[in-house]
Design an enzyme around this catalytic site. Structure first.
Site, mmCIF file in Angstrom:
data_model
loop_
_atom_site.group_PDB
_atom_site.id
_atom_site.type_symbol
_atom_site.label_atom_id
_atom_site.label_comp_id
_atom_site.label_asym_id
_atom_site.label_seq_id
_atom_site.Cartn_x
_atom_site.Cartn_y
_atom_site.Cartn_z
ATOM 1 N N CYS A 65 9.131 79.896 75.585
ATOM 2 C CA CYS A 65 8.791 79.005 76.705
ATOM 3 C C CYS A 65 8.846 77.533 76.306
ATOM 4 C CB CYS A 65 7.413 79.362 77.248
ATOM 5 S SG CYS A 65 7.439 80.933 78.138
ATOM 6 N N GLY A 66 9.274 77.228 75.068
ATOM 7 C CA GLY A 66 9.371 75.830 74.644
ATOM 8 C C GLY A 66 8.299 75.439 73.623
ATOM 9 N N ASN A 68 8.234 75.163 70.316
ATOM 10 C CA ASN A 68 8.595 74.188 69.276
ATOM 11 C C ASN A 68 8.726 72.782 69.858
ATOM 12 O OD1 ASN A 68 9.386 75.586 66.464
ATOM 13 N ND2 ASN A 68 9.705 76.987 68.174
ATOM 14 N N TRP A 69 9.140 72.720 71.099
ATOM 15 C CA TRP A 69 9.277 71.452 71.820
ATOM 16 C C TRP A 69 7.899 70.795 71.975
ATOM 17 C CZ3 TRP A 69 10.946 71.475 77.696
ATOM 18 C CH2 TRP A 69 11.221 70.184 78.112
ATOM 19 N N HIS A 118 1.183 82.607 70.088
ATOM 20 C CA HIS A 118 1.846 83.339 71.181
ATOM 21 C C HIS A 118 0.944 84.491 71.648
ATOM 22 C CE1 HIS A 118 5.607 81.291 70.541
ATOM 23 N NE2 HIS A 118 5.921 81.902 69.421
ATOM 24 N N ARG A 140 7.105 79.273 81.137
ATOM 25 C CA ARG A 140 8.450 78.950 81.608
ATOM 26 C C ARG A 140 8.808 79.999 82.655
ATOM 27 N NH1 ARG A 140 13.647 78.806 77.389
ATOM 28 N NH2 ARG A 140 15.067 77.649 78.752
ATOM 29 N N SER A 148 16.457 83.605 77.119
ATOM 30 C CA SER A 148 16.269 82.937 75.825
ATOM 31 C C SER A 148 15.818 83.954 74.759
ATOM 32 C CB SER A 148 15.224 81.823 75.987
ATOM 33 O OG SER A 148 14.995 81.175 74.761
ATOM 34 N N PHE A 239 16.124 67.509 74.349
ATOM 35 C CA PHE A 239 16.814 68.610 73.677
ATOM 36 C C PHE A 239 17.870 68.062 72.714
ATOM 37 C CE2 PHE A 239 20.204 71.729 73.267
ATOM 38 C CZ PHE A 239 19.479 72.801 72.795
ATOM 39 N N GLY A 261 18.609 74.878 75.962
ATOM 40 C CA GLY A 261 17.585 73.960 76.470
ATOM 41 C C GLY A 261 17.770 73.576 77.929
HETATM 42 N N1 LIG Z 1 13.465 69.463 73.380
HETATM 43 C C1 LIG Z 1 13.721 70.546 74.113
HETATM 44 N N2 LIG Z 1 14.028 70.436 75.422
HETATM 45 C C2 LIG Z 1 14.291 71.529 76.171
HETATM 46 N N3 LIG Z 1 14.283 72.792 75.689
HETATM 47 C C3 LIG Z 1 13.977 72.952 74.388
HETATM 48 C C4 LIG Z 1 13.679 71.854 73.548
HETATM 49 N N4 LIG Z 1 13.421 72.324 72.301
HETATM 50 C C5 LIG Z 1 13.568 73.662 72.367
HETATM 51 N N5 LIG Z 1 13.901 74.040 73.611
HETATM 52 C C6 LIG Z 1 14.186 75.398 74.092
HETATM 53 O O1 LIG Z 1 13.024 76.212 74.041
HETATM 54 C C7 LIG Z 1 13.427 77.579 73.809
HETATM 55 C C8 LIG Z 1 12.739 78.090 72.547
HETATM 56 O O2 LIG Z 1 11.405 78.325 72.880
HETATM 57 P P1 LIG Z 1 10.246 78.444 71.774
HETATM 58 O O3 LIG Z 1 10.205 77.233 70.942
HETATM 59 O O4 LIG Z 1 9.015 78.822 72.525
HETATM 60 O O5 LIG Z 1 10.745 79.676 70.896
HETATM 61 S S1 LIG Z 1 9.824 80.548 69.925
HETATM 62 O O6 LIG Z 1 9.162 81.574 70.770
HETATM 63 O O7 LIG Z 1 8.852 79.693 69.255
HETATM 64 O O8 LIG Z 1 10.800 81.169 68.995
HETATM 65 C C9 LIG Z 1 14.940 77.557 73.670
HETATM 66 O O9 LIG Z 1 15.469 77.802 74.969
HETATM 67 P P2 LIG Z 1 16.954 78.379 75.224
HETATM 68 O O10 LIG Z 1 17.904 77.275 74.849
HETATM 69 O O11 LIG Z 1 17.003 78.665 76.694
HETATM 70 O O12 LIG Z 1 17.117 79.604 74.400
HETATM 71 C C10 LIG Z 1 15.174 76.128 73.206
HETATM 72 O O13 LIG Z 1 16.476 75.652 73.397
#
Ligand SMILES: Nc1ncnc2c1ncn2[C@@H]1O[C@H](COP(=O)(O)OS(=O)(=O)O)[C@@H](OP(=O)(O)O)[C@H]1O
Length: 303
Positions: A65-66, A68-69, A118, A140, A148, A239, A261
């Site tokens: 759901c994002g 790491n972001w 999580h 998300r 994803s 992203f 992303g």
């Molecule tokens: N800065 C930024 N902006 C927009 N989107 C971003 C960003 N950083 C990470 N992502 C997208 O977040 C998805 C990874 O989610 P998680 O970080 O929760 O993954 S994890 O569960 O910790 O492995 C993964 O989504 P998908 O690209 O749809 O696979 C990442 O691309």
């Protein structure tokens, strides 16, 4: 380009996964699947007695759901307030990762400590939920989260491969994935989202207006920062910016994690029937709930 210690740590985990057989990649703890390279029963048990400080900050997010972001934004906000770089130590910061001995080190981390999890609401330590520590809950839309997650299962050596999207879709719908069902996860938070120390954010809202999202998170944490700082933190959190630096920040995990992303990638994989099946599940579980409304399902999950 120099790799961060965090990136080296993740690379070591990926290398450990390469040597494992498929059937060794997952463990089950209290009925929920977890990756064996990152989680163990002893750490789950030790979590029950973790001490929480009132200024600890927790990010609770369903996988993909994002996480790491938002971790990155939280780190930048904290570094800005403390006026020094806050190092990231993943096996310490993600509650359920790493070995139980880590809780000794956690005790000596300076405040404000940032943690991520999580875990389903019911599995988060009672000390966290019973405290007034701030909890940021990230969700998300379920269709993009599923897509994803599917790519992540197949690209991440720490998770077993799935033979097809159709197979993964059924697993996602029935909750047979690591950290269990998206729908149960969201439903549990729906019951608690009105508490003062809990704030819900969504991936889509952050995508729609990143500076606004960063500002709301800062306000929730009680951080007062100049507008220019909020803007620069948002610029560093796009992203493009994060994926360009991902080799340095996340090592080999970079291209696996920073995939697309975007919002709406589900339209490239979902069949009409799968889309309807998820619409029905959403209707059954979350339609009419406050959290369901926040997810703006009709806007993000309908053709
Ligand atoms: N800065 C930024 N902006 C927009 N989107 C971003 C960003 N950083 C990470 N992502 C997208 O977040 C998805 C990874 O989610 P998680 O970080 O929760 O993954 S994890 O569960 O910790 O492995 C993964 O989504 P998908 O690209 O749809 O696979 C990442 O691309």
């Amino acid at each position: 380009m120099a790799m961060s210690s965090f990136a080296r740590e993740i690379d070591a985990v990926l290398d450990a996964a390469e040597g494992k057989k498929t059937e060794e990649l997952l463990i089950t703890y209290k009925g929920v699947l977890y990756p064996s390279t990152l989680c163990c029963a002893e750490t789950f048990q030790a979590l029950d007695t973790m001490e929480v400080r009132k200024d600890d900050v927790f990010l609770a997010a369903y996988p993909k759901c994002g996480t790491n972001w938002i971790e990155h934004i939280l780190n930048d906000l904290t570094s800005a307030v403390l006026r020094k770089e806050v190092p990231r130590i993943k096996h310490l910061q993600i509650l359920e990762f790493g070995v139980p001995e880590k809780f000794q080190k956690i005790k000596s981390l300076p405040s404000p400590r940032l943690f991520t999890t999580h875990l389903h609401y019911d599995n988060i330590p009672k000390a966290v939920l019973g405290s007034n520590a701030k909890v940021l809950v990230l969700l998300r839309n379920p269709k993009d989260a599923a897509v994803s997650y599917y790519h992540f299962y197949n690209k991440n050596p720490g998770l077993p491969n799935v033979s097809s999207w159709d197979e993964f879709f059924q697993k996602f719908m029935s909750g047979e994935v690591c950290w269990s069902s998206y729908f149960d996860y969201a439903l549990a938070w729906n019951k608690h989202m009105d508490k003062e120390n809990i704030m819900i954010i969504t991936y889509e809202e952050m995508k729609e207006n990143l500076p606004q999202g960063v500002k709301q998170i800062a306000e929730f944490l009680g951080f007062s920062l100049p507008e220019e700082k909020i803007q620069s933190i948002a610029e560093n959190a796009t992203f493009e910016s994060m994926s360009n630096k991902s080799q340095e920040t996340h090592g080999k995990f970079g291209p696996i994690l920073f995939r697309k992303g975007t919002v709406g990638d589900w339209k490239n994989l979902f069949t009409e029937a799968q889309s309807q099946e998820m619409d029905a599940k959403f209707e059954e579980c979350l339609a009419g709930t406050k959290l369901g409304a926040r997810l703006k399902y009709d806007k993000y999950c309908k053709y």
